[in-house]
Enzyme design. Structure first.
Site, PDB file in Angstrom:
ATOM      1  N   GLU A  25       0.831  -1.213   0.000  1.00  0.00           N
ATOM      2  CA  GLU A  25       0.000   0.000   0.000  1.00  0.00           C
ATOM      3  C   GLU A  25       0.866   1.264   0.000  1.00  0.00           C
ATOM      4  OE1 GLU A  25      -2.939  -0.625  -0.590  1.00  0.00           O
ATOM      5  OE2 GLU A  25      -3.700  -2.318   0.576  1.00  0.00           O
ATOM      6  N   HIS A  49      -6.670  -3.618  10.237  1.00  0.00           N
ATOM      7  CA  HIS A  49      -7.904  -4.353   9.933  1.00  0.00           C
ATOM      8  C   HIS A  49      -8.724  -4.520  11.215  1.00  0.00           C
ATOM      9  CE1 HIS A  49      -5.707  -6.540   6.331  1.00  0.00           C
ATOM     10  NE2 HIS A  49      -5.835  -5.231   6.145  1.00  0.00           N
TER      11      HIS A  49
HETATM   12  O1  2HA Z   1      -4.106  -3.821   2.573  1.00  0.00           O
HETATM   13  O2  2HA Z   1      -3.269  -4.841   4.827  1.00  0.00           O
HETATM   14  O3  2HA Z   1      -1.514  -7.085   3.817  1.00  0.00           O
HETATM   15  C1  2HA Z   1      -3.049  -4.678   2.511  1.00  0.00           C
HETATM   16  C2  2HA Z   1      -2.620  -5.066   3.848  1.00  0.00           C
HETATM   17  C3  2HA Z   1      -1.327  -5.745   3.967  1.00  0.00           C
HETATM   18 ZN    ZN Z   2      -5.167  -4.081   4.513  1.00  0.00          ZN
END
Ligand code: 2HA
Ligand code: ZN
Length: 278
Positions: free
Chosen positions: A118, A144
């Site tokens: 990213e 996440h």
């Molecule tokens: O968005 O979060 O794996 C990609 C991630 C890394």
């Molecule tokens: Zn991610």
């Protein structure tokens, strides 16, 4: 100076480990970057290697304002879980070329690899935030978090709805993220496209939700970006709990006029779009 003794690097390791402890970084999920001050970079420069190869940041992505600056960045495919015990293998320091379209690794990723997939979202957000804050903002953090993600299956994917619902969960939310939370369309992770769309929303917000994926926060310091992420995720968890208990009906809540009172007393400037009548 031993690079691992640098305050900037220690702080990066600490926040990465805290994110892991929060459960926001299953397997290789999430990524983080920090734009070093010139003093912080000078302090550790003796550890830098000069044989790195220049690589393209991403299609249509250039950040010439950052020519010669240094960023600490987690590695693609690396685990936050391992940052504390194996920092040299888990993240790297990169620098940016004069035209701003290429980066080079100068330290870290000792067993090979490249910075986060990213990287476009990170560098474009850094660029927009550095401009908007006179250089104060130095952090981009993506994770996440579970409850924020759950809400992207329940609420309409609208910035004003997410902002208002999260603000209503704790009085201080509107003070912690007074510009609200941006919500994007779903996009494939890891490409310039998600980076460009994130950058666009970061012109207005300090936090952007990637539906069915996660959250990106920006701030002056690592603890601040972490704190915004933590606040949003806690509010999201509370909202999920309220919905589970009442089906979404609230006996009472913080009203638009209550928010206007906060706005006045804390000298904030809320966008009226968040204070809609329900
Ligand atoms: O968005 O979060 O794996 C990609 C991630 C890394
Ligand atoms: Zn991610």
């Amino acid at each position: 100076m031993d690079i691992l003794k640098s305050k900037a690097i220690q702080s990066f390791i600490k926040i990465a480990d805290m994110g892991w402890q929060m459960g926001w970084h299953e397997i290789n999920g999430g990524n983080m970057s920090y734009r070093m001050t010139s003093d912080e970079a000078d302090e550790v420069k003796e550890n830098f290697r000069s044989d790195g190869e220049w690589k393209e940041i991403g299609k249509d992505v250039a950040v010439p304002d950052f020519a010669g600056q240094y960023f600490v960045v987690t590695g693609s495919g690396k685990y936050f879980q391992n940052v504390k015990d194996n920092p040299e293998d888990s993240f790297c320091i990169i620098t940016v070329n004069n035209s701003g379209d290429k980066y080079k690794i100068v330290w870290g990723l000792s067993n090979g690899g490249r910075p986060t997939s990213e990287i476009s979202a990170h560098l474009l957000t850094h660029s927009i935030k550095a401009k908007a804050t006179g250089g104060k903002y130095r952090v981009v953090y993506h994770s996440h978090p579970k409850y924020t993600n759950i809400l992207t299956y329940i609420l309409p994917l609208k910035s004003e709805v997410f902002t208002r619902e999260l603000w209503e969960m704790m009085t201080e939310c509107s003070i912690v993220f007074p510009n609200g939370v941006g919500v994007m369309d779903w996009k494939v992770p890891c490409c310039a496209e998600i980076g460009i769309a994130t950058g666009r929303l970061m012109e207005k917000y300090d936090a952007v939700i990637w539906p069915h994926h996660g959250l990106v926060c920006s701030g002056e310091k690592l603890d601040m970006a972490f704190g915004i992420m933590h606040t949003i995720e806690k509010a999201a968890e509370m909202l999920v709990n309220v919905m589970q208990i009442t089906g979404g009906k609230k006996a009472q809540t913080i009203t638009p006029d209550n928010f206007r009172a906060i706005e006045k007393d804390f000298n904030l400037n809320f966008s009226e779009e968040f204070l809609y009548e329900k």
